[in-house]
Design a protein around this motif. Structure first.
Motif, mmCIF file in Angstrom:
data_model
loop_
_atom_site.group_PDB
_atom_site.id
_atom_site.type_symbol
_atom_site.label_atom_id
_atom_site.label_comp_id
_atom_site.label_asym_id
_atom_site.label_seq_id
_atom_site.Cartn_x
_atom_site.Cartn_y
_atom_site.Cartn_z
ATOM 1 N N THR A 182 45.202 -3.056 0.741
ATOM 2 C CA THR A 182 45.094 -4.237 0.851
ATOM 3 C C THR A 182 43.665 -4.790 1.336
ATOM 4 N N ALA A 184 40.148 -6.887 2.117
ATOM 5 C CA ALA A 184 39.723 -8.129 2.670
ATOM 6 C C ALA A 184 38.234 -8.370 2.770
ATOM 7 N N ARG A 214 41.870 -11.021 0.659
ATOM 8 C CA ARG A 214 42.154 -11.962 1.817
ATOM 9 C C ARG A 214 40.554 -12.209 2.097
ATOM 10 N N CYS A 216 38.308 -13.919 4.946
ATOM 11 C CA CYS A 216 38.358 -14.519 6.285
ATOM 12 C C CYS A 216 36.878 -14.726 6.868
#
Lengths: 333, 333
Positions: A182, A184, A214, A216
């Motif tokens: 995952t 980011a 992701r 951010c």
DNA sequence: CTAAATAATGTACACGTGTACATTTTGATG
DNA sequence: CATCAAAATGTACACGTGTACATTATTTAG
């Protein structure tokens, strides 16, 4: 209301020679007899005389002054940059004017105006982007312009920027090799050319492989933003196990909040990659895998181009290198 | 071989006025009609003209240039110092020459010679100690000298130093209040006046109370020295449970090695106090209790004295403040 | 030793600007 | 309109240095 200073005339009187002999003594290659040179040097030392470079430079072509224009000078990466730059320029006999452009947008323009007023040979812009008009003003005053990490192209200026395009691919590979699933991306909200380019190349590389990232972002490019971004990353949604931070400062913040507030272990639970290789990245508390730019080479390129007689600008892409430390679970090949 | 630059003469021609009118336009308080001023400003903007301060300053008393002389510019505390200093001086219309004295001992002398050559109004020495001869040379050229954190007294110079003498007492009290029983002092081997003074005042305070202090020194004033000192402190003899580090960098090193290599918890097993309050001291990973100098005040004092017309030097003792964070078991009252 | 060549020094001017002083223009007052 | 004060402009010089050119001193060649 004149300032009290020692002039060549004073030395001449004291040494019993003519003023020009003093001038010649301090001009390499000029014709002076050994005897008078001796006399002059002795008197100069006694009176504490040093050639007035301000006066000299309004006669000769070169002032010997270089301007470094930067904001956030107290930041680790900037500070290192300035340190190396000054060293390199000094070793070539130049002197550096440090112009701090804190905050204000107009201040880059102000800084360049100062550079013109002091007839700087070169102006190295490390932050902010000058507009075309002031760039032209520089050039019509014989000031060479170097832009570091700026995307915008300016006529006849030298552009030096790291190979941001290859960064994304390398970072992504490293995270994948570390077994991250995952992914980011942590970035500030600052619209700086270089960090935008890094973000873009990372997202592009991920997209090319069909990997979701992701994204951010928050605040300025600071440690504190790293804390915020980390908090956001780990408290909402699926927890990432691999983060590419566009800056070491952000990376340090992310790492700290991951460990302190969320009890994550690095690199067991989370792999982190940064950018800049600031001193703290090498500290035991972080051992951050990060990209390093060859600051010495950049500075040297600045100097070399600054010394060139040519007028035309150019673009130098500086390769970056991934420094492997312990913030990745398994070191990438 | 002349340099191509825009001069007042060019502007005058372009605006159809005399050269002096241009000069007057850029001299506050000079007498010019609104009409010609308008003409001049327009032409100046068009041609990209800026007053040549090098030429201006060889006529007037002040060059508008201030020299900052420092080594280890990339270091957090130094970098912050420079950042604030440049801001303060710039806001007073001055421009700062950053002279990097890396390593070499003679280089402070070289730096001051550069300051003379560029007819600096003031030279602020942040590292290294100038000898009397070069100091005299500065003064006979009308350059004011400011020494930061230097113990050695120099005639007619301004000395600014933190109140190192009171540091020891405060630090010791804080450690004792935190319940520490085995006290240590971590310092570098560098013979810098200020860190020697801190060490002395700490040892003195301890002696006055009959408290034994283990003194451990090594290397330069760096993070890496902190690692070494920490290793030495915790691997040999009785383990200290309270350490005063003369510098935050050393403190960070000590903390890291204490936690990573010796499994000590801070502040449960070890209380640490540093000095400088660098940005990293506030990071989550350290939360270091440390002393802060009011850098803005120091810079302002520099500027104020620099602007004064007087010739006599002086000594300013700057109070320091203990910033309480989590590296002490129980916060001192 | 003389003549020529070379080295050393001196003279005069240039660099770009600010300012004291003299001169001209503007504006106000009668 | 004339008179005078004030404002604006122009002229000339100064700041500290480098250098082209002319001049003088020294060395070399014959």
């Amino acid at each position: 209301m004149k300032r009290n200073q020692v002039t060549a005339q004073d030395v001449a009187r004291h040494a019993g020679v003519s003023r020009v002999s003093v001038s010649r003594t301090f001009t390499p290659g000029a014709s002076v007899s050994a005897k008078t040179r001796e006399l002059v040097l002795k008197s100069a030392a006694e009176l504490g005389y040093q050639v007035n470079h301000l006066a000299r430079s309004l006669h000769s072509a070169n002032s010997g002054i270089v301007a470094l224009i930067a904001s956030e000078v107290e930041t680790p990466h900037r500070a290192e940059m300035l340190s190396v730059m000054t060293e390199v320029f000094q070793s070539a006999g130049k002197v550096t004017l440090l112009i701090n452009t804190n905050g204000s947008d107009a201040s880059v323009k102000d800084a360049l105006m100062q550079a013109i007023r002091f007839r700087t040979e070169t102006a190295v812009v490390l932050s902010g982007t000058p507009d075309q008009s002031i760039a032209e003003a520089c050039q019509s005053n014989g000031i060479k312009l170097v832009l570091i990490n700026r995307a915008d192209e300016i006529e006849n200026a030298l552009h030096i920027l790291p190979d941001n395009d290859s960064v994304g691919e390398i970072a992504l590979n490293a995270l994948l090799n570390a077994g991250c699933e995952t992914i980011a991306l942590a970035n500030s909200d600052t619209q700086t050319a270089s960090i935008l380019a890094r973000e873009r190349s990372f997202l592009k590389a991920a997209q090319a492989r069909g990997i979701a990232v992701r994204r951010c972002t928050s605040g300025l490019t600071t440690y504190e933003s790293g804390l915020e971004i980390g908090t956001d990353l780990f408290s909402r949604g699926t927890r990432p196990d691999g983060v590419f931070c566009t800056t070491d400062l952000i990376a340090c913040g992310v790492m700290d909040v991951a460990r302190q507030r969320f009890g994550l272990q690095i690199p067991q639970d989370l792999s982190v990659i940064g950018f800049d290789d600031i001193a703290q990245a090498g500290w035991e508390a972080y051992q951050l895998t990060t990209f390093r730019q060859p600051i010495e080479k950049i500075s040297q390129a600045c100097l070399d181009w600054s010394l060139e007689s040519g007028e035309e600008g150019g673009k130098i892409i500086i390769p970056v290198r991934l420094v492997l430390r312990e913030s990745l679970r398994r070191p990438a090949l």
